[in-house]
Design a protein around this motif. Sequence first.
Motif, PDB file in Angstrom:
ATOM      1  N   UNK A  51       0.840  -1.205   0.000  1.00 14.09           N
ATOM      2  CA  UNK A  51       0.000   0.000   0.000  1.00 14.09           C
ATOM      3  C   UNK A  51       0.874   1.254   0.000  1.00 14.09           C
ATOM      4  N   UNK A  52       1.855   1.302   0.904  1.00 12.14           N
ATOM      5  CA  UNK A  52       2.711   2.480   1.013  1.00 12.14           C
ATOM      6  C   UNK A  52       3.479   2.710  -0.286  1.00 12.14           C
ATOM      7  N   UNK A  53       3.979   1.649  -0.875  1.00 16.84           N
ATOM      8  CA  UNK A  53       4.715   1.766  -2.128  1.00 16.84           C
ATOM      9  C   UNK A  53       3.812   2.301  -3.235  1.00 16.84           C
ATOM     10  N   UNK A  54       2.588   1.791  -3.304  1.00 12.67           N
ATOM     11  CA  UNK A  54       1.655   2.239  -4.344  1.00 12.67           C
ATOM     12  C   UNK A  54       1.303   3.716  -4.170  1.00 12.67           C
ATOM     13  N   UNK A  55       1.362   4.200  -2.938  1.00  7.41           N
ATOM     14  CA  UNK A  55       1.060   5.602  -2.649  1.00  7.41           C
ATOM     15  C   UNK A  55       2.288   6.502  -2.780  1.00  7.41           C
ATOM     16  N   UNK A  56       3.442   5.914  -3.116  1.00  3.28           N
ATOM     17  CA  UNK A  56       4.673   6.688  -3.236  1.00  3.28           C
ATOM     18  C   UNK A  56       5.239   7.128  -1.898  1.00  3.28           C
ATOM     19  N   UNK A  57       4.833   6.447  -0.842  1.00  9.32           N
ATOM     20  CA  UNK A  57       5.294   6.772   0.511  1.00  9.32           C
ATOM     21  C   UNK A  57       6.523   5.924   0.834  1.00  9.32           C
ATOM     22  N   UNK A  58       7.672   6.364   0.352  1.00  7.96           N
ATOM     23  CA  UNK A  58       8.883   5.552   0.467  1.00  7.96           C
ATOM     24  C   UNK A  58       9.331   5.364   1.920  1.00  7.96           C
ATOM     25  N   UNK A  59       9.132   6.376   2.748  1.00  6.03           N
ATOM     26  CA  UNK A  59       9.487   6.242   4.162  1.00  6.03           C
ATOM     27  C   UNK A  59       8.637   5.182   4.854  1.00  6.03           C
ATOM     28  N   UNK A  60       7.342   5.186   4.574  1.00  4.91           N
ATOM     29  CA  UNK A  60       6.467   4.155   5.154  1.00  4.91           C
ATOM     30  C   UNK A  60       6.779   2.780   4.579  1.00  4.91           C
ATOM     31  N   UNK A  61       7.063   2.734   3.289  1.00  7.51           N
ATOM     32  CA  UNK A  61       7.431   1.454   2.686  1.00  7.51           C
ATOM     33  C   UNK A  61       8.654   0.887   3.402  1.00  7.51           C
ATOM     34  N   UNK A  62       9.654   1.739   3.614  1.00  4.48           N
ATOM     35  CA  UNK A  62      10.872   1.299   4.310  1.00  4.48           C
ATOM     36  C   UNK A  62      10.544   0.837   5.726  1.00  4.48           C
ATOM     37  N   UNK A  63       9.663   1.554   6.402  1.00  6.48           N
ATOM     38  CA  UNK A  63       9.287   1.187   7.769  1.00  6.48           C
ATOM     39  C   UNK A  63       8.669  -0.218   7.808  1.00  6.48           C
ATOM     40  N   UNK A  86      14.560   2.706  -0.313  1.00  5.82           N
ATOM     41  CA  UNK A  86      15.746   3.519  -0.013  1.00  5.82           C
ATOM     42  C   UNK A  86      16.291   4.167  -1.290  1.00  5.82           C
ATOM     43  N   UNK A  87      16.314   3.413  -2.379  1.00  3.38           N
ATOM     44  CA  UNK A  87      16.825   3.950  -3.635  1.00  3.38           C
ATOM     45  C   UNK A  87      15.964   5.121  -4.105  1.00  3.38           C
ATOM     46  N   UNK A  88      14.647   4.975  -4.023  1.00  6.80           N
ATOM     47  CA  UNK A  88      13.750   6.054  -4.456  1.00  6.80           C
ATOM     48  C   UNK A  88      13.881   7.292  -3.570  1.00  6.80           C
ATOM     49  N   UNK A  89      14.350   7.097  -2.347  1.00  3.76           N
ATOM     50  CA  UNK A  89      14.582   8.221  -1.428  1.00  3.76           C
ATOM     51  C   UNK A  89      16.026   8.708  -1.483  1.00  3.76           C
ATOM     52  N   UNK A  90      16.797   8.136  -2.412  1.00  3.93           N
ATOM     53  CA  UNK A  90      18.211   8.463  -2.603  1.00  3.93           C
ATOM     54  C   UNK A  90      19.043   8.225  -1.349  1.00  3.93           C
ATOM     55  N   UNK A  91      18.669   7.205  -0.592  1.00  4.73           N
ATOM     56  CA  UNK A  91      19.479   6.747   0.541  1.00  4.73           C
ATOM     57  C   UNK A  91      20.311   5.570   0.010  1.00  4.73           C
TER      58      UNK A  91
END
Length: 137
Positions: A51-63, A86-91
């Motif tokens: 769900x988080x990934x589909x919403x573009x919520x990379x921080x929540x996806x990582x969590x 992490x890659x999409x957040x440039x970490x």
Amino acid sequence: MKRNPESEESLSNLILIGMSKQNFEMVREHSERLLELHPESTVALEGLASWASSAGEHGLTAKFCTLLVSAVPGHFEGWFNLALAHQKSERWEQAAEAYDEAIKAAPTVPARPTPILGIVREQLGDEPGARAAYDRL
């Protein structure tokens, strides 16, 4: 025999149905409920990560992926999706570490994470690490 709509099995099935239909609000709703009832549920964590990934919520996806791989250290998809978040957040460093873990978790999976790991290593300025990743292909 009437099924309990709040049972782990029923909620898990609803999550999987939602994922197959790409109805991520349905996935979120039932994953949150399942996690309330069964905090150790990997199905719920997978659902929330999707769900988080589909919403573009990379921080929540990582969590959610971090919780998933903490519960199941060899969970290939958990590591792979954590790396993508992490890659999409440039970490980049965290992405590289998670890709390494994904490769360890499923060394026989076709080389899907390997070229991406090379790209991430290049972003870090780690040319030897990038070459080593590409050499695995």
